[in-house]
Every structure is written in C-alpha cells, then in structure tokens.
Enzyme design. Structure first.
Site, PDB file in Angstrom:
ATOM      1  N   ASP A  46      11.870  14.632 -22.102  1.00  0.00           N
ATOM      2  CA  ASP A  46      11.643  13.251 -22.181  1.00  0.00           C
ATOM      3  C   ASP A  46      10.650  12.537 -21.286  1.00  0.00           C
ATOM      4  O   ASP A  46      10.946  12.181 -20.234  1.00  0.00           O
ATOM      5  CB  ASP A  46      12.800  12.389 -21.959  1.00  0.00           C
ATOM      6  CG  ASP A  46      12.641  11.161 -22.271  1.00  0.00           C
ATOM      7  OD1 ASP A  46      12.055  10.668 -23.135  1.00  0.00           O
ATOM      8  OD2 ASP A  46      13.460  10.178 -21.549  1.00  0.00           O
ATOM      9  N   GLU A 107      10.204  14.946 -26.756  1.00  0.00           N
ATOM     10  CA  GLU A 107      10.357  13.645 -27.447  1.00  0.00           C
ATOM     11  C   GLU A 107       8.965  13.089 -27.643  1.00  0.00           C
ATOM     12  O   GLU A 107       8.203  12.972 -26.689  1.00  0.00           O
ATOM     13  CB  GLU A 107      11.195  12.671 -26.648  1.00  0.00           C
ATOM     14  CG  GLU A 107      11.477  11.291 -27.378  1.00  0.00           C
ATOM     15  CD  GLU A 107      12.395  10.387 -26.889  1.00  0.00           C
ATOM     16  OE1 GLU A 107      12.120   9.104 -26.801  1.00  0.00           O
ATOM     17  OE2 GLU A 107      13.333  10.954 -26.260  1.00  0.00           O
ATOM     18  N   ASP A 179      17.622   9.386 -18.602  1.00  0.00           N
ATOM     19  CA  ASP A 179      16.389  10.150 -18.788  1.00  0.00           C
ATOM     20  C   ASP A 179      16.856  11.645 -19.165  1.00  0.00           C
ATOM     21  O   ASP A 179      16.211  12.410 -19.861  1.00  0.00           O
ATOM     22  CB  ASP A 179      15.312  10.145 -17.611  1.00  0.00           C
ATOM     23  CG  ASP A 179      14.873   8.899 -17.436  1.00  0.00           C
ATOM     24  OD1 ASP A 179      14.500   8.292 -18.600  1.00  0.00           O
ATOM     25  OD2 ASP A 179      14.584   8.498 -16.320  1.00  0.00           O
TER      26      ASP A 179
END
Length: 196
Positions: A46, A107, A179
């Site tokens: 991420d 992502e 996160d």
C-alpha cells in the site's frame, strides 16, 4: 442468480463446499475464471511516501491464507523525499531477501484532485515498483474497490471494516494498523482472485 464474492467462495472452498468430484471445468463457479488457484507467497503493498504498508502472506491450496509479517515504512516529516524512497526500497528488499516472494499485489492509486499529492503518491509507487522489479517479482495491481470487495464483501467498506475483515480472515489476535491492513487486503485480493 446472485453473484458470490471471492471471500464467500474461498470460505465455501475451505468448508468443503467448493470441492469438485468431477471435472473442475464443469463444476467451477461461474464467477471464477478457469485456471489454477494461486499458491505461494504474495507481498501486498500500500504505497505512501511516509507510511507505506507492506504485508506478506502464504497461500496453499485447500488451506486458509497464512499471515507471515507486516510493517509500516514510517519516515518522519523532516526527512527528504530521497530518504523516503530509500526507506521504501530498502524495506521491500529486506523482505525479499528473507523470504521467497512469488507475486506482489500493489494497491492502485486512487483519484486525487490535488496534482502535488498525486505526484508524491506516484513517486512512492515508483520506488516500490522499482524495488520489486529489481528482484524480478511479478507485479499485479488492484483497485481499492476491488480489494475491499474481495476482503469484506462490498467495495464501499470503511477502513475499520477492512481492518476487521483482514483480522478475521487471517485469525489474528489483534488488528493490524491501517496501512498494514490495506497492504494485507491487497495480498488477500490477489490470493482470492488470481488464476494462473
């Protein structure tokens, strides 16, 4: 007929409801593409300049995904962009040096109106993608809505719902930081939906 989401299909498979007694091509659920389910280790990423989430899971056929590790690459606001990019790449290389990573699930950047914010996010993504490419790890990208759909059952899930879903799927005793949960969600999305 209502379409089942990947998480429910995975749960059914683990419970024995998804086991085939005949030709898998004829008994497979219509929402799953033909091919072998992913089996191996996947590193979820991420990207963020000062808080990149990383998470590594292992997937074996017929077993629940196994949580191996996760971390947030935190860099203080006073540090330069160069330091941030270095820390992101170094953290990814440390994981790939310690573990054999088969695939990476990253992502995708969400739409942002502020050009400077988009540029900063793009720079962090570039550092992560380059670090993975230097290790010859195959990279797959997933939209945030798809990740949320895969882990929680609906694409508009809140951060809290994603954190809780990740905790339940991996049977963790404590929830992961935001996160790290997002990175784990990306890894799980790949595990649930990728077919070789």
């Amino acid at each position: 007929m209502a379409r089942s989401n990947p998480r429910k299909l995975w749960a059914a498979h683990l419970a024995g409801n998804g086991k085939s007694t005949g030709n898998s091509a004829t008994t497979q659920h219509p929402s799953i593409r033909l091919g072998e389910a992913f089996s191996g280790t996947v590193l979820g990423v991420d990207p963020s300049l000062r808080g990149t989430g990383l998470s590594l899971i292992r997937v074996k056929s017929g077993a629940a995904p196994e949580y191996l590790l996760s971390q947030t690459v935190k860099v203080k606001p006073k540090e330069s962009m160069q330091t941030c990019l270095y820390e992101i790449a170094t953290a990814i290389h440390a994981i790939t040096d310690q573990f054999k990573v088969d695939h990476a699930a990253v992502e995708q950047t969400i739409y942002v109106q502020n050009f400077q914010t988009a540029q900063i996010l793009g720079t962090a993504r570039g550092a992560a993608l380059t670090a993975l490419a230097l290790r010859h790890i195959q990279i797959f990208e997933y939209a945030p809505l798809r990740i949320k759909q895969a882990v929680s059952g609906h694409g508009r899930a809140s951060k809290e719902q994603v954190i809780k879903s990740v905790q339940q799927i991996l049977r963790l005793t404590v929830p992961l930081p935001s996160d790290e949960a997002d990175a784990t969600g990306a890894a799980l999305c790949h595990a649930f939906t990728h077919r070789d």
